[in-house]
Scaffold this motif. Structure first.
Motif, mmCIF file in Angstrom:
data_model
loop_
_atom_site.group_PDB
_atom_site.id
_atom_site.type_symbol
_atom_site.label_atom_id
_atom_site.label_comp_id
_atom_site.label_asym_id
_atom_site.label_seq_id
_atom_site.Cartn_x
_atom_site.Cartn_y
_atom_site.Cartn_z
ATOM 1 N N SER A 85 0.586 -1.410 -0.598
ATOM 2 C CA SER A 85 0.011 0.230 0.113
ATOM 3 C C SER A 85 0.974 1.099 0.131
ATOM 4 C CB SER A 85 -0.653 0.042 0.929
ATOM 5 O OG SER A 85 -1.822 -0.672 1.501
ATOM 6 N N ARG A 86 0.223 2.296 -1.151
ATOM 7 C CA ARG A 86 0.866 3.386 -0.868
ATOM 8 C C ARG A 86 -0.409 4.598 0.196
ATOM 9 N NH1 ARG A 86 5.778 3.903 -2.966
ATOM 10 N NH2 ARG A 86 5.850 6.334 -3.200
ATOM 11 N N VAL A 87 0.280 5.748 0.822
ATOM 12 C CA VAL A 87 -1.001 6.570 2.048
ATOM 13 C C VAL A 87 -0.204 7.340 1.914
ATOM 14 C CG1 VAL A 87 -0.654 4.877 3.617
ATOM 15 C CG2 VAL A 87 -2.764 6.692 3.241
ATOM 16 N N THR A 88 -1.352 9.094 2.010
ATOM 17 C CA THR A 88 -0.428 9.871 2.537
ATOM 18 C C THR A 88 -0.816 10.495 3.159
ATOM 19 O OG1 THR A 88 -0.267 10.722 -0.343
ATOM 20 C CG2 THR A 88 0.122 12.518 1.726
ATOM 21 N N PHE A 89 -0.527 10.815 4.451
ATOM 22 C CA PHE A 89 -0.453 11.483 5.652
ATOM 23 C C PHE A 89 -1.735 12.395 5.974
ATOM 24 C CE2 PHE A 89 -1.020 11.426 10.505
ATOM 25 C CZ PHE A 89 -1.717 10.832 11.041
ATOM 26 N N ALA A 90 -2.197 12.261 7.172
ATOM 27 C CA ALA A 90 -2.731 13.884 7.002
ATOM 28 C C ALA A 90 -2.840 14.295 8.897
ATOM 29 C CB ALA A 90 -4.241 14.282 6.049
ATOM 30 N N THR A 91 -3.329 15.546 8.456
ATOM 31 C CA THR A 91 -3.032 15.324 10.391
ATOM 32 C C THR A 91 -4.857 14.448 11.313
ATOM 33 O OG1 THR A 91 -1.912 16.750 10.400
ATOM 34 C CG2 THR A 91 -3.500 16.686 12.823
ATOM 35 N N THR A 92 -4.102 13.672 11.981
ATOM 36 C CA THR A 92 -5.377 12.747 12.606
ATOM 37 C C THR A 92 -4.889 12.000 13.554
ATOM 38 O OG1 THR A 92 -7.477 11.570 12.433
ATOM 39 C CG2 THR A 92 -5.141 10.772 11.382
ATOM 40 N N THR A 93 -5.460 11.692 14.392
ATOM 41 C CA THR A 93 -5.540 10.878 15.645
ATOM 42 C C THR A 93 -5.395 9.178 15.182
ATOM 43 O OG1 THR A 93 -6.101 12.610 16.965
ATOM 44 C CG2 THR A 93 -6.230 9.876 17.983
ATOM 45 N N THR A 112 0.108 16.196 11.342
ATOM 46 C CA THR A 112 0.740 15.735 12.545
ATOM 47 C C THR A 112 0.551 14.264 12.640
ATOM 48 O OG1 THR A 112 1.249 17.585 12.804
ATOM 49 C CG2 THR A 112 1.432 16.084 14.553
ATOM 50 N N VAL A 113 0.834 13.732 13.379
ATOM 51 C CA VAL A 113 0.442 12.540 13.560
ATOM 52 C C VAL A 113 0.535 12.429 14.988
ATOM 53 C CG1 VAL A 113 1.047 9.355 14.686
ATOM 54 C CG2 VAL A 113 1.645 9.926 12.698
ATOM 55 N N SER A 114 -1.081 12.406 15.335
ATOM 56 C CA SER A 114 -1.210 12.160 16.782
ATOM 57 C C SER A 114 -1.842 11.185 17.991
ATOM 58 C CB SER A 114 -2.056 13.135 17.297
ATOM 59 O OG SER A 114 -3.362 13.326 18.478
ATOM 60 N N THR A 115 -1.820 10.498 18.891
ATOM 61 C CA THR A 115 -1.975 8.733 19.252
ATOM 62 C C THR A 115 -3.316 8.964 20.431
ATOM 63 O OG1 THR A 115 -0.823 9.111 21.377
ATOM 64 C CG2 THR A 115 0.026 7.677 18.961
ATOM 65 N N GLY A 116 -3.933 10.822 20.581
ATOM 66 C CA GLY A 116 -4.763 10.508 21.347
ATOM 67 C C GLY A 116 -4.548 10.931 22.685
ATOM 68 N N GLY A 117 -2.352 11.228 23.694
ATOM 69 C CA GLY A 117 -2.098 10.965 24.483
ATOM 70 C C GLY A 117 -2.171 9.596 24.799
ATOM 71 N N ALA A 118 -2.292 8.798 24.235
ATOM 72 C CA ALA A 118 -1.533 7.155 24.453
ATOM 73 C C ALA A 118 -0.560 6.908 23.912
ATOM 74 C CB ALA A 118 -2.864 6.671 23.762
#
Length: 168
Positions: A85-93, A112-118
């Protein structure tokens, strides 16, 4: 004649003083009152591996694995990749990320990658690879990643001051 509590005038028939039970009851009430809700289980979403590269937050996911791939990304969901797979990231959790054995996934950095503080698990199966370089990661100090599986996760240099942790 038994154990007497300072507030009781009669004979106690219990082997433990009354104050002990009051203490336990108060502690239990305090603990129950301070319990926070358990987070709901993460939704598992499967990437459309037969289509062209698309944005992570697009409607290119499936909730069941096979087609149809028309489900929108749900912030906090776990991402599952079953084929190259090829995917372009976009800001999300994100939730956990799973790359099946023998599968190569390339994520183009974006947002920006967020993990929701986890702390999230990145599982890359044997002979699989996840190439996700130069991706900005949330600088929340509670953010963290645990890499599992025998495959390779190439994360490269980070463009921001990531203050979380990694477990390999």
């Amino acid at each position: 004649d038994g154990i007497r509590d300072r507030d009781v005038t009669g004979v106690q028939t219990c082997a433990l003083p009354i104050w002990f039970f009051r203490f336990v009851a108060r502690c239990a009430a305090t603990l129950i009152g301070s319990v926070t809700a358990v987070a709901p289980a993460q939704t598992n979403l499967y990437w459309n591996t037969t289509g062209p590269a698309a944005s992570w937050t697009s409607s290119n996911w499936s909730a069941s694995g096979p087609a149809p791939f028309a489900t929108a990304w749900s912030p906090g969901a776990s991402a599952h990749f079953t084929s190259a797979s090829r995917v372009t990231f976009a800001t999300t959790t994100i939730g956990d990320v799973v790359v099946d054995p023998g599968v190569a996934v390339t994520v183009t950095a974006g947002g920006t990658v967020s993990t929701g503080g986890a702390v999230r698990t990145i599982e890359v199966g044997s002979e699989g690879s996840l190439t996700w370089t130069n991706q900005a990661v949330s600088n929340n100090s509670a953010t963290g990643f645990i890499k599992t599986g025998a495959g390779t996760w190439s994360i490269g240099a980070q463009p921001n001051a990531y203050s979380g942790g990694f477990t390999l």
